[in-house]
Design a protein around this motif. Structure first.
Motif, PDB file in Angstrom:
ATOM      1  N   PRO B 161      11.324  -0.535  -6.625  1.00 35.63           N
ATOM      2  CA  PRO B 161      10.781   0.632  -7.326  1.00 35.63           C
ATOM      3  C   PRO B 161      10.732   1.870  -6.435  1.00 35.63           C
ATOM      4  O   PRO B 161      10.330   1.797  -5.278  1.00 35.63           O
ATOM      5  N   GLU B 181       9.828   5.700  -2.077  1.00 37.50           N
ATOM      6  CA  GLU B 181       9.870   4.279  -2.420  1.00 37.50           C
ATOM      7  C   GLU B 181       8.456   3.714  -2.371  1.00 37.50           C
ATOM      8  O   GLU B 181       7.684   4.028  -1.463  1.00 37.50           O
ATOM      9  N   TYR B 182       8.129   2.872  -3.325  1.00 34.89           N
ATOM     10  CA  TYR B 182       6.798   2.272  -3.360  1.00 34.89           C
ATOM     11  C   TYR B 182       6.596   1.345  -2.170  1.00 34.89           C
ATOM     12  O   TYR B 182       7.503   0.600  -1.788  1.00 34.89           O
ATOM     13  N   ASP B 183       5.397   1.382  -1.637  1.00 35.71           N
ATOM     14  CA  ASP B 183       5.003   0.394  -0.645  1.00 35.71           C
ATOM     15  C   ASP B 183       4.563  -0.864  -1.392  1.00 35.71           C
ATOM     16  O   ASP B 183       4.154  -0.802  -2.552  1.00 35.71           O
ATOM     17  N   ALA B 184       4.659  -2.012  -0.713  1.00 38.44           N
ATOM     18  CA  ALA B 184       4.186  -3.248  -1.338  1.00 38.44           C
ATOM     19  C   ALA B 184       2.702  -3.152  -1.689  1.00 38.44           C
ATOM     20  O   ALA B 184       2.238  -3.777  -2.646  1.00 38.44           O
ATOM     21  N   ARG B 186       0.200  -1.058  -3.354  1.00 38.80           N
ATOM     22  CA  ARG B 186       0.285   0.035  -4.334  1.00 38.80           C
ATOM     23  C   ARG B 186      -0.540   1.253  -3.939  1.00 38.80           C
ATOM     24  O   ARG B 186      -0.241   2.368  -4.328  1.00 38.80           O
ATOM     25  N   ARG B 190       3.677   6.212   0.034  1.00 35.57           N
ATOM     26  CA  ARG B 190       5.041   5.752  -0.214  1.00 35.57           C
ATOM     27  C   ARG B 190       5.953   6.129   0.948  1.00 35.57           C
ATOM     28  O   ARG B 190       5.598   6.934   1.786  1.00 35.57           O
ATOM     29  N   TRP B 191       7.148   5.556   0.904  1.00 36.39           N
ATOM     30  CA  TRP B 191       8.106   5.734   1.982  1.00 36.39           C
ATOM     31  C   TRP B 191       9.233   6.656   1.521  1.00 36.39           C
ATOM     32  O   TRP B 191       9.793   6.451   0.446  1.00 36.39           O
ATOM     33  N   ALA B 220       0.299   9.298   5.163  1.00 37.55           N
ATOM     34  CA  ALA B 220      -0.592   8.136   5.173  1.00 37.55           C
ATOM     35  C   ALA B 220      -1.918   8.447   5.849  1.00 37.55           C
ATOM     36  O   ALA B 220      -2.959   7.906   5.474  1.00 37.55           O
ATOM     37  N   ASN B 231      -3.992  13.571  -4.678  1.00 36.73           N
ATOM     38  CA  ASN B 231      -3.073  12.487  -5.046  1.00 36.73           C
ATOM     39  C   ASN B 231      -2.612  11.775  -3.778  1.00 36.73           C
ATOM     40  O   ASN B 231      -1.827  12.319  -3.000  1.00 36.73           O
ATOM     41  N   SER B 234       1.124  11.577  -2.899  1.00 34.80           N
ATOM     42  CA  SER B 234       1.947  12.766  -2.716  1.00 34.80           C
ATOM     43  C   SER B 234       2.339  12.948  -1.258  1.00 34.80           C
ATOM     44  O   SER B 234       1.568  12.666  -0.346  1.00 34.80           O
TER      45      SER B 234
END
Lengths: 166, 369
Positions: B161, B181-184, B186, B190-191, B220, B231, B234
């Motif tokens: 995803p 990209e989603y991190d494992a 949630r 994100r990456w 992060a 958010n 973001s």
């Protein structure tokens, strides 16, 4: 991109939002940031506001695209709110995310911003081949795919790395 | 119901604007002497000319109060704009007089329920490529003919995803898409992810960009230069980024940083070069950029004062010119928007999207004087 045509009286807007909110069903949803948007207004006003939208996402709930509002050069814009809900499964497609393997051995802190290339003659975790070239054993990780309950093998790609010098 | 997201937008946006007025993320090389740095800083502060509005064209029947990135034009003098008013959603293709020539609507494909359509690009020949987000995890690109007719839907096949945020189409047919990209986890940041895709949406190569891990870590850790106060997912460096094709066949991808970070990426996914463009002062951010032949124009906007600075560089990042707004008694003579729509050379010419007091869309033609 969904947008609002005009400003409406506040009380009417709130009433509409309430009705919409109650009427919509829970689904896998989320909010995404699509960057900022310049706006203009009377008298030479010029500014910007963030653009956020309801998306398909990993939260079971209801996304109200008019959840909150702001003003940019006298014009109202809306940003969504998500309200937690039930009954849409686990929204588990987000569980298929990859596990990331860092390509550098620096920590997560922002302060650790020294590029690896600048660390001459010191390369933790690497096998030094020459003064400027190191080798790292490939790292293999099995990642669980929560959708089909299988494991996927992920292997690090780069095996050699220039670590400094000219 | 539990309100997961409550925000006070005006305050948060102001806080965000305050926060980004911090120091640059990309320090100068240590080999540069202080004298050289001072000379460089002085050079950044000295504009070569002022940006002056030379013509205003008001579009008939087109309205706007906000402009959604990206801003596009083509070699035929047409403009592509997605605005918030006018009652007709989609990307509007307008000629130089502001007359609508075509409308590109994601809803013209009835097979998918669309949440959002966003970033788009116009390829040679006039075909328009648009990132489309149906109500499913799969991400799509819609392709339209030059007249606005829906042509095809392309499914991005990453196998994980992600959310594409920007798109470029190489003359060779491959696509470059960059996003998150989603991190494992949630809830985690994100990456950044950038990939080269075949025309059918299959992933050909993942492109590793030098600064991406650092940008991820900044988001992060909540670094206000890239993180949103409202958010957690973001990353402004990615969300506000842009990409355009260069005349050398490479895609020029920009990260929203100060200095602005550019990567030249080949159709095969090789990072040909990386360079930065420095506005010279920490409060500026790259609001828009356009590539014209072998030149790149970057509009920097100071987040507090809304002052603007236009930098022209070549495709290797060498600075060629700097333009600022003409000011009289401290106020800009021609207030420009951040909606920098078009850039051409010989002579140097810029077009900005704006609006009159009745919210009618305008094209503001601007030249350095």
């Amino acid at each position: 991109m969904t947008r609002t045509r005009s400003m409406v009286p506040l009380f009417l807007g709130l009433a509409m939002l309430f009705v919409t909110h109650r009427a919509s069903a829970a689904t896998c949803t989320g909010i995404e940031d699509l960057g900022s948007s310049p706006c203009t207004g009377a008298g030479g006003c010029e500014s910007e506001h963030e653009v956020e939208m309801c998306f398909f996402g990993c939260t079971c709930g209801e996304c109200d695209r008019h959840g909150s509002s702001g003003e940019c050069c006298g014009h109202i814009y809306y940003v969504p709110n998500v309200y937690q809900g039930q009954g849409c499964g686990n929204c588990g497609e987000c569980g298929g995310a990859r596990t990331h393997i860092r390509s550098t051995s620096i920590g997560r802190g922002v302060a650790s911003d020294t590029p690896l290339e600048l660390r001459q003659d010191y390369s933790p975790g690497l096998i030094v081949l020459t003064r400027t070239l190191s080798y790292r054993e490939p790292l293999f990780v099995y990642v669980l795919n929560r959708c089909d309950h299988t494991y996927r093998l992920i292997a690090e790609e780069e095996l050699t790395r220039k670590t400094g010098g000219m | 119901m539990l309100a997961l997201k409550r925000r006070c937008i005006t305050v948060c946006w102001a806080l965000s604007a305050l926060a980004v007025a911090q120091s640059a993320a990309d320090p100068k090389p240590s080999s540069t002497t202080k004298a050289e740095q001072k000379a460089e800083a002085e050079r950044h502060k000295t504009p070569d000319a002022h940006l002056v509005r030379v013509q205003t064209v008001t579009a008939v029947g087109e309205f706007a109060t906000s402009f959604f990135r990206p801003f596009r034009c083509d070699d035929g003098g047409n403009f592509y704009v997605r605005t918030d008013l006018g009652g007709v959603e989609g990307v509007h293709k307008l000629n130089s007089k502001g007359e609508r020539l075509a409308l590109f609507e994601a809803s013209s494909n009835p097979d998918l329920k669309i949440d959002v359509a966003a970033y788009f690009t116009v390829a040679e020949g006039g075909e328009l490529y648009e990132l489309v987000y149906p109500h499913e995890m799969t991400r799509y690109m819609f392709v339209y003919k030059a007249d606005g007719t829906f042509k095809s839907a392309v499914k991005f096949q990453t196998g994980f995803p992600w959310i594409p945020k920007m798109l470029a189409v190489f003359p060779t047919g491959q696509l470059l898409a960059s996003g998150e990209e989603y991190d494992a986890d949630r809830a985690a940041a994100r990456w950044p992810f950038t990939g080269i895709f075949a025309a059918d949406g299959s992933l050909l190569k993942e492109v590793k960009l030098e600064d991406d891990e650092k940008l991820h870590d900044m988001a992060a850790s909540g670094d206000p230069r890239v993180a949103s106060p409202t958010n957690v997912h973001s990353n402004h460096a990615i969300d506000n980024g842009l990409v355009e094709m260069g005349s050398d066949g490479n895609a020029y991808l920009m990260r929203w940083m100060n200095p602005a970070i550019f990567y030249a990426i080949s159709p095969g996914g090789e990072v040909v070069r990386r360079f930065t463009v420095d506005p010279g002062e920490s409060g500026y951010r790259p609001s828009a950029m356009h590539v014209n032949k072998n030149r790149i124009a970057i509009l920097f906007v100071e987040m507090q004062s809304r002052n603007k600075l236009m930098k022209i560089v070549d495709l290797e990042g060498h600075e060629l010119a700097t333009y600022d707004e003409l000011k009289i008694n401290g106020k800009a003579k021609d207030v420009l928007t951040a909606a920098f729509a078009c850039y051409t050379e010989n002579p140097t010419h810029f077009v900005f999207f704006g609006a009159d007091d009745d919210n009618k869309l305008q094209f503001w033609h601007v030249e350095p004087r």
